[in-house]
Design a protein around this motif. Structure first.
Motif, PDB file in Angstrom:
ATOM      1  N   SER A 140       2.235   1.628  -3.699  1.00  0.00           N
ATOM      2  CA  SER A 140       1.209   2.091  -4.630  1.00  0.00           C
ATOM      3  C   SER A 140       0.713   3.491  -4.263  1.00  0.00           C
ATOM      4  O   SER A 140       0.410   4.289  -5.143  1.00  0.00           O
ATOM      5  CB  SER A 140       0.042   1.113  -4.694  1.00  0.00           C
ATOM      6  OG  SER A 140      -0.653   1.066  -3.480  1.00  0.00           O
ATOM      7  N   GLY A 141       0.648   3.779  -2.964  1.00  0.00           N
ATOM      8  CA  GLY A 141       0.217   5.111  -2.528  1.00  0.00           C
ATOM      9  C   GLY A 141       1.177   6.203  -2.955  1.00  0.00           C
ATOM     10  O   GLY A 141       0.759   7.305  -3.320  1.00  0.00           O
ATOM     11  N   THR A 142       2.459   5.913  -2.938  1.00  0.00           N
ATOM     12  CA  THR A 142       3.458   6.892  -3.366  1.00  0.00           C
ATOM     13  C   THR A 142       3.278   7.201  -4.847  1.00  0.00           C
ATOM     14  O   THR A 142       3.296   8.363  -5.257  1.00  0.00           O
ATOM     15  CB  THR A 142       4.883   6.358  -3.108  1.00  0.00           C
ATOM     16  OG1 THR A 142       5.018   6.073  -1.713  1.00  0.00           O
ATOM     17  CG2 THR A 142       5.932   7.380  -3.504  1.00  0.00           C
ATOM     18  N   VAL A 143       3.077   6.168  -5.652  1.00  0.00           N
ATOM     19  CA  VAL A 143       2.890   6.349  -7.092  1.00  0.00           C
ATOM     20  C   VAL A 143       1.602   7.118  -7.378  1.00  0.00           C
ATOM     21  O   VAL A 143       1.556   7.969  -8.265  1.00  0.00           O
ATOM     22  CB  VAL A 143       2.880   4.980  -7.812  1.00  0.00           C
ATOM     23  CG1 VAL A 143       2.467   5.119  -9.262  1.00  0.00           C
ATOM     24  CG2 VAL A 143       4.236   4.320  -7.706  1.00  0.00           C
ATOM     25  N   LYS A 144       0.551   6.833  -6.598  1.00  0.00           N
ATOM     26  CA  LYS A 144      -0.744   7.487  -6.809  1.00  0.00           C
ATOM     27  C   LYS A 144      -0.792   8.906  -6.263  1.00  0.00           C
ATOM     28  O   LYS A 144      -1.763   9.609  -6.477  1.00  0.00           O
ATOM     29  CB  LYS A 144      -1.856   6.669  -6.150  1.00  0.00           C
ATOM     30  CG  LYS A 144      -2.124   5.355  -6.828  1.00  0.00           C
ATOM     31  CD  LYS A 144      -3.192   4.590  -6.077  1.00  0.00           C
ATOM     32  CE  LYS A 144      -3.441   3.239  -6.694  1.00  0.00           C
ATOM     33  NZ  LYS A 144      -4.412   2.456  -5.921  1.00  0.00           N
ATOM     34  N   GLY A 145       0.240   9.310  -5.516  1.00  0.00           N
ATOM     35  CA  GLY A 145       0.270  10.668  -4.987  1.00  0.00           C
ATOM     36  C   GLY A 145      -0.419  10.801  -3.644  1.00  0.00           C
ATOM     37  O   GLY A 145      -1.033  11.829  -3.353  1.00  0.00           O
ATOM     38  N   LYS A 146      -0.310   9.786  -2.800  1.00  0.00           N
ATOM     39  CA  LYS A 146      -0.904   9.858  -1.466  1.00  0.00           C
ATOM     40  C   LYS A 146       0.169  10.237  -0.454  1.00  0.00           C
ATOM     41  O   LYS A 146       1.293   9.734  -0.513  1.00  0.00           O
ATOM     42  CB  LYS A 146      -1.519   8.507  -1.069  1.00  0.00           C
ATOM     43  CG  LYS A 146      -2.717   8.151  -1.920  1.00  0.00           C
ATOM     44  CD  LYS A 146      -3.330   6.854  -1.478  1.00  0.00           C
ATOM     45  CE  LYS A 146      -4.545   6.517  -2.337  1.00  0.00           C
ATOM     46  NZ  LYS A 146      -5.142   5.247  -1.929  1.00  0.00           N
ATOM     47  N   ALA A 181       5.427  12.154  -4.059  1.00  0.00           N
ATOM     48  CA  ALA A 181       3.996  11.833  -3.998  1.00  0.00           C
ATOM     49  C   ALA A 181       3.155  13.097  -4.217  1.00  0.00           C
ATOM     50  O   ALA A 181       2.141  13.060  -4.924  1.00  0.00           O
ATOM     51  CB  ALA A 181       3.655  11.200  -2.660  1.00  0.00           C
ATOM     52  N   LYS A 186       0.829  -1.213   0.000  1.00  0.00           N
ATOM     53  CA  LYS A 186       0.000   0.000   0.000  1.00  0.00           C
ATOM     54  C   LYS A 186       0.862   1.261   0.000  1.00  0.00           C
ATOM     55  O   LYS A 186       0.483   2.275  -0.585  1.00  0.00           O
ATOM     56  CB  LYS A 186      -0.945   0.012   1.204  1.00  0.00           C
ATOM     57  CG  LYS A 186      -2.062  -0.998   1.092  1.00  0.00           C
ATOM     58  CD  LYS A 186      -2.974  -0.661  -0.055  1.00  0.00           C
ATOM     59  CE  LYS A 186      -4.135  -1.617  -0.137  1.00  0.00           C
ATOM     60  NZ  LYS A 186      -4.969  -1.391  -1.306  1.00  0.00           N
ATOM     61  N   SER A 212       3.148  13.929  -7.849  1.00  0.00           N
ATOM     62  CA  SER A 212       2.252  13.009  -8.567  1.00  0.00           C
ATOM     63  C   SER A 212       0.796  13.417  -8.366  1.00  0.00           C
ATOM     64  O   SER A 212      -0.004  13.397  -9.303  1.00  0.00           O
ATOM     65  CB  SER A 212       2.443  11.579  -8.072  1.00  0.00           C
ATOM     66  OG  SER A 212       3.716  11.117  -8.389  1.00  0.00           O
ATOM     67  N   TYR A 213       0.457  13.783  -7.133  1.00  0.00           N
ATOM     68  CA  TYR A 213      -0.900  14.236  -6.827  1.00  0.00           C
ATOM     69  C   TYR A 213      -1.212  15.507  -7.631  1.00  0.00           C
ATOM     70  O   TYR A 213      -2.288  15.620  -8.240  1.00  0.00           O
ATOM     71  CB  TYR A 213      -1.024  14.512  -5.329  1.00  0.00           C
ATOM     72  CG  TYR A 213      -2.368  15.043  -4.905  1.00  0.00           C
ATOM     73  CD1 TYR A 213      -3.446  14.196  -4.697  1.00  0.00           C
ATOM     74  CD2 TYR A 213      -2.566  16.413  -4.715  1.00  0.00           C
ATOM     75  CE1 TYR A 213      -4.681  14.685  -4.311  1.00  0.00           C
ATOM     76  CE2 TYR A 213      -3.794  16.913  -4.332  1.00  0.00           C
ATOM     77  CZ  TYR A 213      -4.855  16.047  -4.126  1.00  0.00           C
ATOM     78  OH  TYR A 213      -6.073  16.538  -3.750  1.00  0.00           O
ATOM     79  N   ARG A 220      -1.760  14.660 -11.306  1.00  0.00           N
ATOM     80  CA  ARG A 220      -3.047  13.992 -11.517  1.00  0.00           C
ATOM     81  C   ARG A 220      -4.214  14.977 -11.411  1.00  0.00           C
ATOM     82  O   ARG A 220      -5.185  14.890 -12.157  1.00  0.00           O
ATOM     83  CB  ARG A 220      -3.203  12.871 -10.493  1.00  0.00           C
ATOM     84  CG  ARG A 220      -4.384  11.991 -10.712  1.00  0.00           C
ATOM     85  CD  ARG A 220      -4.326  10.712  -9.894  1.00  0.00           C
ATOM     86  NE  ARG A 220      -3.884  10.881  -8.528  1.00  0.00           N
ATOM     87  CZ  ARG A 220      -4.686  11.130  -7.490  1.00  0.00           C
ATOM     88  NH1 ARG A 220      -5.973  11.246  -7.688  1.00  0.00           N
ATOM     89  NH2 ARG A 220      -4.206  11.266  -6.283  1.00  0.00           N
TER      90      ARG A 220
END
Length: 177
Positions: free
Chosen positions: A79-85, A118, A76, A121-122, A125
């Motif tokens: 994947s969270g880092t890639v998704k910008g969390k 992150a 998690k 990335s956020y 997006r």
């Protein structure tokens, strides 16, 4: 009338679920509890008498490495880092999934989570900062608020909103050694 609730039924249901989804131990318990409740309701039985069947199934899955809260947390975080969390958001989500604070901390120690990467990335997006489509003066405060609400520190959020596209791309596409 539905099928009878048994240990074997719950084991098959758990394995089927884990074959499709990544889950924490607590998440698996909740899934199995819902399955028991649904089956008991169909058979007009009391679901409470079947709850003791859950723990042996969870133990079986843990022993055979079908579930591992530490591995789940590490996944998690990646994947969270890639998704910008943000780190804060990831910790909240893991806590909500029932992962212990100790496993969360160990996972963050093991995994590389860069809040700046992150946040970029956020921003990309959500089309904030360097990727904004409207003039900066018009959107600055709203973009800043969006990043802060996403769990990023104020100082980092300010830096991202004021960043140029070249600076942001240098950080995103920098090779990680």
């Amino acid at each position: 009338m539905g099928k009878k609730i048994s240990s074997e039924y719950l084991r098959r249901a758990a394995l089927h679920y884990l074959n499709r989804y990544s889950a924490s131990e607590d998440s698996l318990r909740r899934v199995l509890k819902r399955k028991i409740e649904r089956r008991a309701r169909e058979a007009e039985e009391d679901p409470h008498e079947y709850y003791e069947l859950i723990e042996p199934v969870v133990a079986f899955c843990r022993e055979h490495s079908f579930i591992d809260d530490l591995r789940f947390a590490q996944s998690k975080i990646r994947s969270g880092t890639v998704k910008g969390k943000s780190r804060f958001r990831i910790k909240l989500e893991l806590s909500a999934k029932g992962v212990s604070g100790e496993n969360i901390q160990t996972a963050f120690d093991d995994e590389e989570h860069d809040d700046q990467r992150a946040a970029i990335s956020y921003a990309k997006r959500r089309r904030l900062g360097p990727w904004r489509t409207k003039p900066k003066e018009e959107r600055h405060d709203k973009e800043l608020a969006s990043l802060v609400r996403a769990g990023f520190p104020y100082s980092l959020s300010q830096k991202i909103v004021d960043m140029t596209l070249e600076e942001a791309e240098d950080i995103i596409y920098a090779t990680v050694l």
